[in-house]
Enzyme design. Structure first.
Site, PDB file in Angstrom:
ATOM      1  CB  SER A 179      -0.956  -0.023   1.195  1.00 26.70           C
ATOM      2  OG  SER A 179      -1.876   1.051   1.123  1.00 26.70           O
ATOM      3  CB  THR A 180       1.234   4.168   2.263  1.00 28.69           C
ATOM      4  OG1 THR A 180      -0.170   4.276   2.431  1.00 28.69           O
ATOM      5  CG2 THR A 180       1.858   5.559   2.188  1.00 28.69           C
ATOM      6  CG  HIS A 205      -4.198  -0.842  -0.878  1.00 25.56           C
ATOM      7  ND1 HIS A 205      -3.950  -0.738   0.469  1.00 25.56           N
ATOM      8  CD2 HIS A 205      -4.709  -2.083  -1.076  1.00 25.56           C
ATOM      9  CE1 HIS A 205      -4.309  -1.878   1.069  1.00 25.56           C
ATOM     10  NE2 HIS A 205      -4.759  -2.702   0.146  1.00 25.56           N
ATOM     11  CG  MET A 298      -2.561   3.278   6.925  1.00 21.98           C
ATOM     12  SD  MET A 298      -3.203   4.937   6.540  1.00 21.98           S
ATOM     13  CE  MET A 298      -4.136   4.614   5.044  1.00 21.98           C
ATOM     14  CG  ASP A 301      -5.954  -5.439   2.356  1.00 27.18           C
ATOM     15  OD1 ASP A 301      -6.765  -6.347   2.622  1.00 27.18           O
ATOM     16  OD2 ASP A 301      -5.692  -5.075   1.193  1.00 27.18           O
TER      17      ASP A 301
END
Length: 367
Positions: A179-180, A205, A298, A301
């Site tokens: 993600s991030t 993401h 972050m 997930d």
């Protein structure tokens, strides 16, 4: 509580006003200034010393990418890009992430005021993450433009000689979640993968449209073929498949083949695509032939599903805290007992290649 001090940089008076309003409604942050171009922003950064900047891409006198490049060289700080949802906007956003932006928000092309208000929770969440994210300098420079066939030196040097990986690549699969901070982390893994790598499936993401540009940029840098996953296509060795933004991506089997399932399913863990969906399918369909990799991001997930993968026999790598932009998803994966090895980002690809090479050697000896 110390508030997060945010500087808004955007040439649109409407956007500046809306972002200021959104930020100032939060108890934990404040907008300390708004600039309509980078030259004014440069002076405000010097005078106000913000914690986070939100930065538009298209602005007068100096575009956002030129400004970001200079900022990261001279005074690195957390930046959240405000991007347009167009093909050109996606391409520029990928460049911004390469230069060191923490994350981005894709603003709508029409209905700007209502659209930004609908994105308010996403905007402030990303500002909060940026405020605590670890600043990283790009691991690799922007080496070639999209569409180039040149192979970067780092990837060329990683090519194993007399590789045995291809002998086992049809049955093995590498499964990556991020993600991030993940766009650059994924690149760091993929540029080291040889052309005979097992198939790689990836969930990062990202909203619709941006994954197309992300795949194109990776494809220009890697020995393997990198593309967005297409529903029903066969998952092949030497290829990496990225979950399309706004869709769920999972793996199924058709006889002896793995196939991609791309569908308009509901968000999972608030995400679409979701790492949880991909990893659960890898646990079920690939089992002990899978290698899992959890990278910076972050939230949580994919953590539970990665443990499921390990329970089904996969071997899993998790990025360590020191090398993560945000140590959320990796922390949760470790807490769930999903990790076989916790490694710095630059050690994951070599460890994976060594593991694959050892598997190839065992297969060769059996033959």
């Amino acid at each position: 509580m110390k508030k997060i001090r945010v500087l808004v940089v955007d040439d649109s008076a409407l956007v500046r006003s809306l972002l200021t309003e959104i930020i100032n409604r939060q108890a934990d942050m404040e907008c300390i200034g708004a600039a309509n171009d980078p030259l004014i922003a440069r002076e405000m950064i010097r005078d106000l010393d913000p914690d986070v900047i939100t930065l538009d891409v298209e602005m007068p006198r100096m575009d956002g990418i030129d400004f970001l490049g200079r900022l990261m060289r001279l005074r690195p700080m957390p930046v959240v890009m405000i991007s347009t949802m167009t093909a050109q906007g996606a391409e520029v956003t990928m460049r911004a992430l390469e230069l060191g932006a923490v994350d981005f928000v894709a603003k709508p092309r029409i209905g700007l005021a209502s659209g930004l208000r609908e994105l308010a929770s996403e905007i402030v969440d990303k500002v909060r993450v940026a405020a605590v994210a670890k600043f990283r300098r790009p691991l690799l420079p922007v080496l070639t433009p999209p569409g180039s066939t040149a192979v970067p030196a780092a990837a060329s040097a990683a090519r194993p000689t007399n590789s045995l990986i291809g002998r086992l690549s049809t049955e093995k699969m590498i499964c990556i979640g991020a993600s991030t901070g993940g766009t650059e982390a994924i690149k760091e893994i993929l540029v080291h993968m040889p052309a005979d790598s097992p198939a790689i499936v990836i969930t990062q993401h990202m909203p619709p449209g941006f994954t197309t540009s992300f795949a194109a940029r990776l494809n220009s840098l890697c020995q393997i073929t990198v593309k967005e996953a297409v529903h029903g296509e066969r998952i092949l060795p030497g290829h990496a498949y990225i979950a399309p933004g706004g869709k769920q991506f999972r793996i199924n089997r058709s006889g002896a083949n793995y196939v991609a399932v791309v569908e308009d399913a509901e968000p999972v863990n608030r995400h679409r695509p979701s790492v949880e969906v991909l990893f659960l399918s890898c646990a079920e369909m690939v089992g002990r032939n899978a290698y899992g990799i959890m990278l910076t991001g972050m939230g949580n997930d994919g953590a539970r599903a990665m443990r499921e993968m390990r329970d089904k026999g996969s071997y899993n790598y998790v990025q360590d805290e020191a090398s993560c932009v945000v140590f959320g998803m990796p922390r949760e994966a470790i807490a769930h007992g999903a990790a076989d090895e916790v490694l710095p980002l630059d050690k994951i690809a070599p460890a994976l290649l060594a593991k694959l090479g050892a598997s190839g050697d065992r297969l060769h000896n059996r033959i």
